[in-house]
Design an enzyme around this catalytic site. Structure first.
Site, PDB file in Angstrom:
ATOM      1  N   ASN A  66      -6.915   5.260   3.309  1.00 31.98           N
ATOM      2  CA  ASN A  66      -6.873   4.321   4.459  1.00 31.98           C
ATOM      3  C   ASN A  66      -5.757   3.281   4.323  1.00 31.98           C
ATOM      4  O   ASN A  66      -5.888   2.145   4.783  1.00 31.98           O
ATOM      5  CB  ASN A  66      -8.240   3.641   4.667  1.00 31.98           C
ATOM      6  CG  ASN A  66      -8.370   2.885   5.993  1.00 31.98           C
ATOM      7  OD1 ASN A  66      -9.079   1.894   6.073  1.00 31.98           O
ATOM      8  ND2 ASN A  66      -7.696   3.316   7.031  1.00 31.98           N
ATOM      9  N   CYS A  76      -2.250   4.730   4.382  1.00 39.75           N
ATOM     10  CA  CYS A  76      -1.028   5.394   4.893  1.00 39.75           C
ATOM     11  C   CYS A  76      -1.282   6.083   6.233  1.00 39.75           C
ATOM     12  O   CYS A  76      -0.890   5.579   7.289  1.00 39.75           O
ATOM     13  CB  CYS A  76      -0.494   6.409   3.888  1.00 39.75           C
ATOM     14  SG  CYS A  76      -0.024   5.682   2.296  1.00 39.75           S
ATOM     15  N   ARG A  77      -1.933   7.235   6.217  1.00 46.64           N
ATOM     16  CA  ARG A  77      -2.011   8.049   7.433  1.00 46.64           C
ATOM     17  C   ARG A  77      -2.958   7.503   8.493  1.00 46.64           C
ATOM     18  O   ARG A  77      -2.580   7.409   9.670  1.00 46.64           O
ATOM     19  CB  ARG A  77      -2.428   9.483   7.069  1.00 46.64           C
ATOM     20  CG  ARG A  77      -1.361  10.225   6.290  1.00 46.64           C
ATOM     21  CD  ARG A  77      -1.917  11.473   5.655  1.00 46.64           C
ATOM     22  NE  ARG A  77      -2.896  11.168   4.616  1.00 46.64           N
ATOM     23  CZ  ARG A  77      -3.634  12.041   3.979  1.00 46.64           C
ATOM     24  NH1 ARG A  77      -3.516  13.316   4.284  1.00 46.64           N
ATOM     25  NH2 ARG A  77      -4.474  11.678   3.034  1.00 46.64           N
ATOM     26  N   SER A  78      -4.201   7.176   8.104  1.00 48.16           N
ATOM     27  CA  SER A  78      -5.145   6.766   9.165  1.00 48.16           C
ATOM     28  C   SER A  78      -4.802   5.407   9.789  1.00 48.16           C
ATOM     29  O   SER A  78      -4.991   5.250  11.002  1.00 48.16           O
ATOM     30  CB  SER A  78      -6.604   6.840   8.687  1.00 48.16           C
ATOM     31  OG  SER A  78      -6.860   5.996   7.611  1.00 48.16           O
ATOM     32  N   CYS A  97      -8.570   9.139   6.624  1.00 45.87           N
ATOM     33  CA  CYS A  97      -7.770   9.847   5.616  1.00 45.87           C
ATOM     34  C   CYS A  97      -8.399   9.567   4.253  1.00 45.87           C
ATOM     35  O   CYS A  97      -9.595   9.261   4.180  1.00 45.87           O
ATOM     36  CB  CYS A  97      -6.296   9.444   5.685  1.00 45.87           C
ATOM     37  SG  CYS A  97      -5.976   7.701   5.330  1.00 45.87           S
ATOM     38  N   ASP A 113       0.204  14.055   3.264  1.00 46.68           N
ATOM     39  CA  ASP A 113       0.081  12.717   2.691  1.00 46.68           C
ATOM     40  C   ASP A 113       1.465  12.200   2.290  1.00 46.68           C
ATOM     41  O   ASP A 113       2.109  12.774   1.420  1.00 46.68           O
ATOM     42  CB  ASP A 113      -0.837  12.792   1.466  1.00 46.68           C
ATOM     43  CG  ASP A 113      -1.270  11.427   0.996  1.00 46.68           C
ATOM     44  OD1 ASP A 113      -0.644  10.429   1.423  1.00 46.68           O
ATOM     45  OD2 ASP A 113      -2.223  11.360   0.219  1.00 46.68           O
TER      46      ASP A 113
END
Ligand code: 4NP
Length: 153
Positions: free
Chosen positions: A12, A14-16, A9, A124
């Site tokens: 690195n 939050c999402r990934s 993401c 996001d």
């Protein structure tokens, strides 16, 4: 055969990391062997733990994420991983820009692996709230389950 996957993401944090935690969890549940990591296209948070809300949503779902540390994607990743999976279109484009000539990793968009969600971004949650992180968790878990099915067939 052990498949290796790198989720990418922007930051690195939050999402990934959530995609990483979810896939590791789903692989363990299904007794599927896989190597999972995550990185950001940006280096802003390199060395940092995930966002507190990332750690919290993973914990709400029984998964540990507090030990993860952010890093930026690097050229070797394109040779070291079988799959590099971007969480949104912008990061997929940015990965294509830094992809070295001798890359062997297959690049894809996470939600392209989920039926009915082709081409969609994992939004996001950084500027959102706990509900945004719950939504992210649902998306990355659905994708992780599909990936496990793909890897085990
Ligand atoms: P991520 O979210 O890409 O899912 O880790 C973000 C984290 C940090 C920032 C933006 C997005 N930031 O602007 O610092």
């Amino acid at each position: 055969m052990t498949i290796s996957v790198l989720f990418v993401c922007l930051g690195n944090i939050c999402r990934s990391p959530l995609a990483e935690a979810a896939l590791r969890h789903e692989c363990a549940q299904a007794d599927v062997s896989c190597i999972v990591d995550s990185a950001g296209t940006a280096d802003w948070h390199a060395g940092n733990a995930p966002d507190d809300r990332t750690v919290a949503v993973a914990a709400r779902n029984g998964v540990e994420a507090g030990h993860l540390r952010a890093r930026q994607v690097r050229a070797a990743d394109f040779r070291d991983f079988d799959h590099i999976i971007a969480l949104d279109q912008q990061n997929l484009q940015d990965l294509r820009k830094v992809q070295p000539k001798d890359a062997t990793a297959q690049l894809s968009l996470l939600l392209d692996h989920v039926e009915g969600q082709t081409g969609q971004d994992v939004a996001d949650p950084y500027y959102g709230n706990d509900a945004s992180f719950d939504e992210t968790w649902l998306q990355v878990t659905a994708a992780a389950r599909t990936l496990v099915r793909k890897f085990s067939t």
